[in-house]
Design an enzyme around this catalytic site. Structure first.
Site, PDB file in Angstrom:
ATOM      1  N   LEU A 119       3.558  11.853  -7.178  1.00  0.00           N
ATOM      2  CA  LEU A 119       2.567  11.036  -6.241  1.00  0.00           C
ATOM      3  C   LEU A 119       1.411  10.717  -6.042  1.00  0.00           C
ATOM      4  CD1 LEU A 119       4.170  14.683  -4.599  1.00  0.00           C
ATOM      5  CD2 LEU A 119       5.605  12.112  -5.217  1.00  0.00           C
ATOM      6  N   ASP A 120       1.499   9.911  -5.109  1.00  0.00           N
ATOM      7  CA  ASP A 120      -0.424   9.136  -5.133  1.00  0.00           C
ATOM      8  C   ASP A 120       0.131  10.373  -3.034  1.00  0.00           C
ATOM      9  OD1 ASP A 120       1.711   8.097  -2.746  1.00  0.00           O
ATOM     10  OD2 ASP A 120       1.110   6.503  -3.212  1.00  0.00           O
ATOM     11  N   GLY A 121      -1.699   9.934  -2.653  1.00  0.00           N
ATOM     12  CA  GLY A 121      -1.762  10.496  -1.619  1.00  0.00           C
ATOM     13  C   GLY A 121      -1.512  10.457  -0.494  1.00  0.00           C
ATOM     14  N   TYR A 122       0.093  10.186  -0.194  1.00  0.00           N
ATOM     15  CA  TYR A 122       0.889   9.188   0.533  1.00  0.00           C
ATOM     16  C   TYR A 122       1.616  10.461   0.832  1.00  0.00           C
ATOM     17  CZ  TYR A 122      -1.783   4.947   1.875  1.00  0.00           C
ATOM     18  OH  TYR A 122      -3.207   4.796   1.774  1.00  0.00           O
ATOM     19  N   HIS A 128       4.698  10.482  -1.843  1.00  0.00           N
ATOM     20  CA  HIS A 128       5.193   9.123  -2.317  1.00  0.00           C
ATOM     21  C   HIS A 128       4.790   8.993  -3.979  1.00  0.00           C
ATOM     22  CE1 HIS A 128       3.679   5.117  -1.354  1.00  0.00           C
ATOM     23  NE2 HIS A 128       3.849   5.699  -0.285  1.00  0.00           N
TER      24      HIS A 128
END
Length: 140
Positions: free
Chosen positions: A18-21, A23
């Site tokens: 996952l990234d910082g958002y 997703h």
């Protein structure tokens, strides 16, 4: 379509994808797609043996990817991989990434590759025994 010509590779989305958002990071999809391609060739050892004997390697020269919807932590994904086109100097694989629970398309990609003569370090035509082995695998 003949489903036996396609390989389906399961992948579970983990926190480190996952990234910082929250997703899956776009770069991780490239890894998922590569896993699907390795699985495709693992499922066809006779093709891989012809490649080995021929002294060539599959080398990706172009990748086009469309992101359709986000995948999130805990999603079970299915990477569907098939050989979509066989030309005289290149071939194209098509891959779809779907959410297993509802079949929704998460991403689709087309990967064009050439055959590289490993000893000469140059692209070679898709011909002979290798072409004969690949032709029946084409699934448009």
């Amino acid at each position: 379509m003949d489903a036996s010509l396609m390989t389906i590779t399961p992948i579970r989305v983990r926190g480190y994808h996952l990234d910082g958002y929250g997703h899956v990071n776009n770069a991780r999809y490239l890894e998922f797609l590569e896993e699907g391609r390795w699985d495709y060739f693992d499922a066809r050892p006779e093709l891989f043996e012809v490649v080995r004997r021929s002294g060539v390697a599959f080398v990706a020269v172009n990748l086009n990817i469309d992101y359709r919807r986000a995948a999130v932590d805990g999603d079970d994904l299915q990477i569907e991989t098939r050989l979509a086109e066989l030309g005289t100097r290149s071939a194209r694989m098509h891959q779809d990434i779907r959410r297993a629970r509802d079949g929704k398309l998460v991403s689709s990609a087309d990967v064009t590759f050439v055959l590289l003569d490993v000893a000469a370090n140059k692209a070679v035509p898709v011909e002979g025994e290798l072409r004969d082995a690949m032709t029946p695998l084409v699934m448009e």
